[in-house]
Design a protein around this motif. Structure first.
Motif, PDB file in Angstrom:
ATOM      1  N   PRO A   1       0.535  -1.340   0.227  1.00  0.00           N
ATOM      2  CA  PRO A   1       0.670  -0.070  -0.211  1.00  0.00           C
ATOM      3  C   PRO A   1       0.699   0.880  -0.074  1.00  0.00           C
ATOM      4  CG  PRO A   1      -0.324  -1.432   1.613  1.00  0.00           C
ATOM      5  CD  PRO A   1       0.460  -1.998   1.018  1.00  0.00           C
ATOM      6  N   TYR A   2       1.520   1.702   0.620  1.00  0.00           N
ATOM      7  CA  TYR A   2       3.079   2.331   0.919  1.00  0.00           C
ATOM      8  C   TYR A   2       3.533   2.848  -0.547  1.00  0.00           C
ATOM      9  CZ  TYR A   2       3.056   2.180   5.772  1.00  0.00           C
ATOM     10  OH  TYR A   2       1.645   1.838   6.884  1.00  0.00           O
ATOM     11  N   LEU A   3       3.584   2.049  -1.767  1.00  0.00           N
ATOM     12  CA  LEU A   3       4.452   2.096  -2.853  1.00  0.00           C
ATOM     13  C   LEU A   3       3.270   2.390  -3.693  1.00  0.00           C
ATOM     14  CD1 LEU A   3       6.565   1.553  -4.473  1.00  0.00           C
ATOM     15  CD2 LEU A   3       5.444  -0.685  -4.706  1.00  0.00           C
ATOM     16  N   ILE A   4       2.466   1.718  -3.235  1.00  0.00           N
ATOM     17  CA  ILE A   4       0.893   2.212  -4.385  1.00  0.00           C
ATOM     18  C   ILE A   4       0.696   3.451  -3.761  1.00  0.00           C
ATOM     19  CG2 ILE A   4      -1.377   2.009  -5.169  1.00  0.00           C
ATOM     20  CD1 ILE A   4       0.327  -0.450  -5.889  1.00  0.00           C
ATOM     21  N   VAL A   5       0.490   4.201  -2.836  1.00  0.00           N
ATOM     22  CA  VAL A   5       0.437   5.748  -2.482  1.00  0.00           C
ATOM     23  C   VAL A   5       1.395   6.280  -3.255  1.00  0.00           C
ATOM     24  CG1 VAL A   5      -0.079   7.076  -0.663  1.00  0.00           C
ATOM     25  CG2 VAL A   5      -1.104   5.133  -1.090  1.00  0.00           C
ATOM     26  N   LEU A   6       2.774   6.250  -2.966  1.00  0.00           N
ATOM     27  CA  LEU A   6       3.593   6.347  -3.159  1.00  0.00           C
ATOM     28  C   LEU A   6       3.692   7.024  -4.308  1.00  0.00           C
ATOM     29  CD1 LEU A   6       6.593   7.958  -2.786  1.00  0.00           C
ATOM     30  CD2 LEU A   6       7.864   6.463  -3.070  1.00  0.00           C
ATOM     31  N   ILE A   7       3.599   6.205  -5.685  1.00  0.00           N
ATOM     32  CA  ILE A   7       3.257   6.247  -7.174  1.00  0.00           C
ATOM     33  C   ILE A   7       2.037   6.835  -7.923  1.00  0.00           C
ATOM     34  CG2 ILE A   7       2.569   4.807  -9.047  1.00  0.00           C
ATOM     35  CD1 ILE A   7       3.783   2.143  -7.959  1.00  0.00           C
ATOM     36  N   SER A   8       1.457   7.239  -7.209  1.00  0.00           N
ATOM     37  CA  SER A   8       0.179   7.764  -7.167  1.00  0.00           C
ATOM     38  C   SER A   8       0.311   9.536  -6.469  1.00  0.00           C
ATOM     39  CB  SER A   8      -1.229   7.780  -6.100  1.00  0.00           C
ATOM     40  OG  SER A   8      -2.181   8.685  -6.146  1.00  0.00           O
ATOM     41  N   PHE A   9       1.036   9.162  -5.811  1.00  0.00           N
ATOM     42  CA  PHE A   9       1.939  11.226  -5.323  1.00  0.00           C
ATOM     43  C   PHE A   9       2.502  11.293  -6.474  1.00  0.00           C
ATOM     44  CE2 PHE A   9       4.801  13.795  -3.658  1.00  0.00           C
ATOM     45  CZ  PHE A   9       4.343  14.477  -3.062  1.00  0.00           C
ATOM     46  N   ALA A  10       3.708  10.104  -6.463  1.00  0.00           N
ATOM     47  CA  ALA A  10       4.705  11.151  -7.836  1.00  0.00           C
ATOM     48  C   ALA A  10       4.640  11.283  -8.877  1.00  0.00           C
ATOM     49  CB  ALA A  10       6.287   9.917  -7.905  1.00  0.00           C
ATOM     50  N   ALA A  11       3.545  10.462  -9.322  1.00  0.00           N
ATOM     51  CA  ALA A  11       2.598  10.615 -11.124  1.00  0.00           C
ATOM     52  C   ALA A  11       2.303  12.046 -11.012  1.00  0.00           C
ATOM     53  CB  ALA A  11       1.914   9.717 -11.359  1.00  0.00           C
ATOM     54  N   THR A  12       1.391  12.159  -9.771  1.00  0.00           N
ATOM     55  CA  THR A  12       0.078  13.786  -9.686  1.00  0.00           C
ATOM     56  C   THR A  12       1.189  14.485 -10.141  1.00  0.00           C
ATOM     57  OG1 THR A  12      -1.279  11.609  -8.942  1.00  0.00           O
ATOM     58  CG2 THR A  12      -1.375  14.960  -9.091  1.00  0.00           C
ATOM     59  N   TRP A  13       2.100  14.207  -9.160  1.00  0.00           N
ATOM     60  CA  TRP A  13       4.100  15.549  -8.790  1.00  0.00           C
ATOM     61  C   TRP A  13       3.908  15.782 -10.549  1.00  0.00           C
ATOM     62  CZ3 TRP A  13       5.083  18.679  -4.562  1.00  0.00           C
ATOM     63  CH2 TRP A  13       6.466  19.461  -4.784  1.00  0.00           C
ATOM     64  N   ILE A  14       4.915  14.619 -10.958  1.00  0.00           N
ATOM     65  CA  ILE A  14       5.624  15.160 -12.046  1.00  0.00           C
ATOM     66  C   ILE A  14       3.924  15.659 -13.070  1.00  0.00           C
ATOM     67  CG2 ILE A  14       6.603  14.013 -14.213  1.00  0.00           C
ATOM     68  CD1 ILE A  14       7.929  12.074 -11.626  1.00  0.00           C
ATOM     69  N   THR A  15       3.192  15.011 -13.322  1.00  0.00           N
ATOM     70  CA  THR A  15       2.287  15.370 -14.798  1.00  0.00           C
ATOM     71  C   THR A  15       1.764  16.434 -14.260  1.00  0.00           C
ATOM     72  OG1 THR A  15       0.552  14.903 -13.185  1.00  0.00           O
ATOM     73  CG2 THR A  15       1.881  13.006 -15.119  1.00  0.00           C
ATOM     74  N   LEU A  16       2.100  17.121 -12.629  1.00  0.00           N
ATOM     75  CA  LEU A  16       1.466  18.501 -12.850  1.00  0.00           C
ATOM     76  C   LEU A  16       1.796  19.625 -12.505  1.00  0.00           C
ATOM     77  CD1 LEU A  16      -0.942  18.122  -9.782  1.00  0.00           C
ATOM     78  CD2 LEU A  16      -1.120  19.134 -11.733  1.00  0.00           C
ATOM     79  N   ARG A  17       3.202  19.651 -12.779  1.00  0.00           N
ATOM     80  CA  ARG A  17       4.796  20.594 -12.772  1.00  0.00           C
ATOM     81  C   ARG A  17       4.339  20.458 -14.313  1.00  0.00           C
ATOM     82  NH1 ARG A  17       9.148  21.039  -9.068  1.00  0.00           N
ATOM     83  NH2 ARG A  17       9.893  21.384 -10.969  1.00  0.00           N
ATOM     84  N   LYS A  18       3.792  19.733 -15.223  1.00  0.00           N
ATOM     85  CA  LYS A  18       4.320  20.025 -16.835  1.00  0.00           C
ATOM     86  C   LYS A  18       3.012  20.404 -17.182  1.00  0.00           C
ATOM     87  CE  LYS A  18       6.543  18.918 -20.631  1.00  0.00           C
ATOM     88  NZ  LYS A  18       7.776  19.690 -21.179  1.00  0.00           N
ATOM     89  N   TRP A  19       1.311  20.112 -16.829  1.00  0.00           N
ATOM     90  CA  TRP A  19       0.729  20.671 -17.012  1.00  0.00           C
ATOM     91  C   TRP A  19       0.672  21.935 -16.187  1.00  0.00           C
ATOM     92  CZ3 TRP A  19      -3.332  18.404 -19.687  1.00  0.00           C
ATOM     93  CH2 TRP A  19      -4.889  19.731 -19.221  1.00  0.00           C
ATOM     94  N   ILE A  20       1.127  22.405 -15.003  1.00  0.00           N
ATOM     95  CA  ILE A  20       0.725  23.757 -15.059  1.00  0.00           C
ATOM     96  C   ILE A  20       1.586  25.018 -16.089  1.00  0.00           C
ATOM     97  CG2 ILE A  20       2.328  25.744 -13.175  1.00  0.00           C
ATOM     98  CD1 ILE A  20       1.272  23.632 -10.820  1.00  0.00           C
ATOM     99  N   GLN A  21       2.994  24.441 -16.899  1.00  0.00           N
ATOM    100  CA  GLN A  21       3.683  25.428 -18.043  1.00  0.00           C
ATOM    101  C   GLN A  21       2.773  24.717 -19.195  1.00  0.00           C
ATOM    102  OE1 GLN A  21       7.279  22.683 -18.208  1.00  0.00           O
ATOM    103  NE2 GLN A  21       8.474  23.035 -15.427  1.00  0.00           N
ATOM    104  N   LYS A  22       2.158  24.000 -18.931  1.00  0.00           N
ATOM    105  CA  LYS A  22       1.962  23.544 -20.625  1.00  0.00           C
ATOM    106  C   LYS A  22       0.371  24.375 -20.898  1.00  0.00           C
ATOM    107  CE  LYS A  22       5.206  22.069 -22.804  1.00  0.00           C
ATOM    108  NZ  LYS A  22       5.279  22.588 -24.183  1.00  0.00           N
TER     109      LYS A  22
END
Length: 327
Positions: free
Chosen positions: A3-24
């Motif tokens: 569960p910890y790994l899955i939550v970390l993946i959810s957090f990281a995927a959202t974080w990375i894509t949001l940074r790009k989304w805010i720019q684009k």
């Protein structure tokens, strides 16, 4: 550990894509006005796309690991939830892309969100027996998938969408509500409900970092509809309808006071030159208006963060009382 790994993946995927989304997002005109600030600056819109991406990706990885590594492939219910969430995301995108005040009409939204509830209905998710206050245990039988499930999903998605418009409010409330349901699911050993709840919490925490005052991205209906629907789905899968109803009480109150204004009054405040907020109307037609009125009795200048913190504090108190009465 999983569960910890899955939550970390959810957090990281959202974080990375949001940074790009805010720019684009500004490059293609996906911008919205920050209504509770002087000058109404423009901010990247539809950040909910990244939240749903992070959540769905993490859940699919979870299903894959459980299927191929732990040999436990029984995830019809989770896939049903994902279908509902993705359908809600599409409905939210339609509303966001058509534009504020030009998108779906108020009466159309429950109809569209009803179709998104179909996956949970056809798989007959949850248990038909419910322990209701005063009445006791009731077995709804076939009425549960045909009536209770769609009512819960439509009601939760639309009401969650109504308490919005302030930096950090939607994400903050979602984190509190889903954390509560996830913890209750953990206590009752409802593993699927727990995983769904905490994975979305991971995505919402990443989103809150960029959405907190001053916001760099807005969620849009693209996020609010799916998150509201997920709260209902988690409650249904974990047989937590009683607690879900309790933690939605602030939203029920908001619905009542919005009805007094014919659902035509805006939640946004009137902004002073120094950035402090005032009630936009003489009456109170939103929960946010009530928060401003209460804070005005406590301090001279009320700011957007004050409103958000008060409402999140209220939700925390409701969650605490719900656990005391329902556990």
């Amino acid at each position: 550990m999983l569960p910890y790994l899955i939550v970390l993946i959810s957090f990281a995927a959202t974080w990375i894509t949001l940074r790009k989304w805010i720019q684009k997002a500004p490059e293609i005109g996906l911008l919205g006005f920050d209504m509770n600030k002087s000058g109404r600056p423009k901010v990247a819109e539809m950040g909910g796309v990244c939240v749903i991406f992070g959540f769905v990706l993490s859940m699919l990885i979870y299903i894959g690991l459980m299927t191929f590594c732990l040999h436990n492939p029984d995830y019809v219910a989770i896939l049903g939830v994902l279908c509902t969430i993705l359908s809600m995301c599409i409905i939210g995108m339609m509303d966001d892309l058509l534009g504020w005040k030009k998108g779906l009409r108020q009466w159309q939204k429950p109809i569209f969100t009803l179709f998104a509830a179909l996956p949970m209905m056809v798989i007959n998710a949850g248990q038909s027996t419910m322990n209701l206050p005063i009445i006791g245990v009731v077995d709804w039988g076939i009425l549960f998938p045909l009536l209770i499930v769609p009512l819960g999903i439509v009601g939760a998605s639309n009401s969650y969408n109504m308490v919005a418009g302030y930096n950090g409010l939607e994400a903050g409330m979602g984190i509190i509500m889903l954390s509560a349901l996830g913890y209750y699911a953990f206590l009752t050993n409802e593993k699927s409900a727990m995983i769904l709840a905490i994975c979305m919490v991971g995505a919402l925490v990443a989103f809150l970092y960029f959405n907190w005052y001053p916001a760099r991205v807005f969620p849009g209906d693209t996020m609010t509809y799916p998150v509201g629907a997920l709260i209902a789905c988690v409650a249904i899968l974990g047989n937590m309808e009683k607690i879900a109803v309790a933690i939605f009480l602030p939203y029920a109150f908001d619905f009542i006071i919005q009805a007094a204004g014919g659902f035509r009054k805006e939640a946004f405040a009137r902004v002073n030159e120094d950035g402090s907020l005032e009630k936009p109307y003489k009456g109170i037609y939103h929960l946010t208006h009530l928060a401003i009125a209460v804070l005005k009795r406590m301090k001279q200048n009320v700011y957007e963060r004050d409103v958000v913190l008060l409402l999140c504090g209220l939700e925390l108190a409701v969650v605490g009382l719900s656990f005391l009465t329902c556990l």
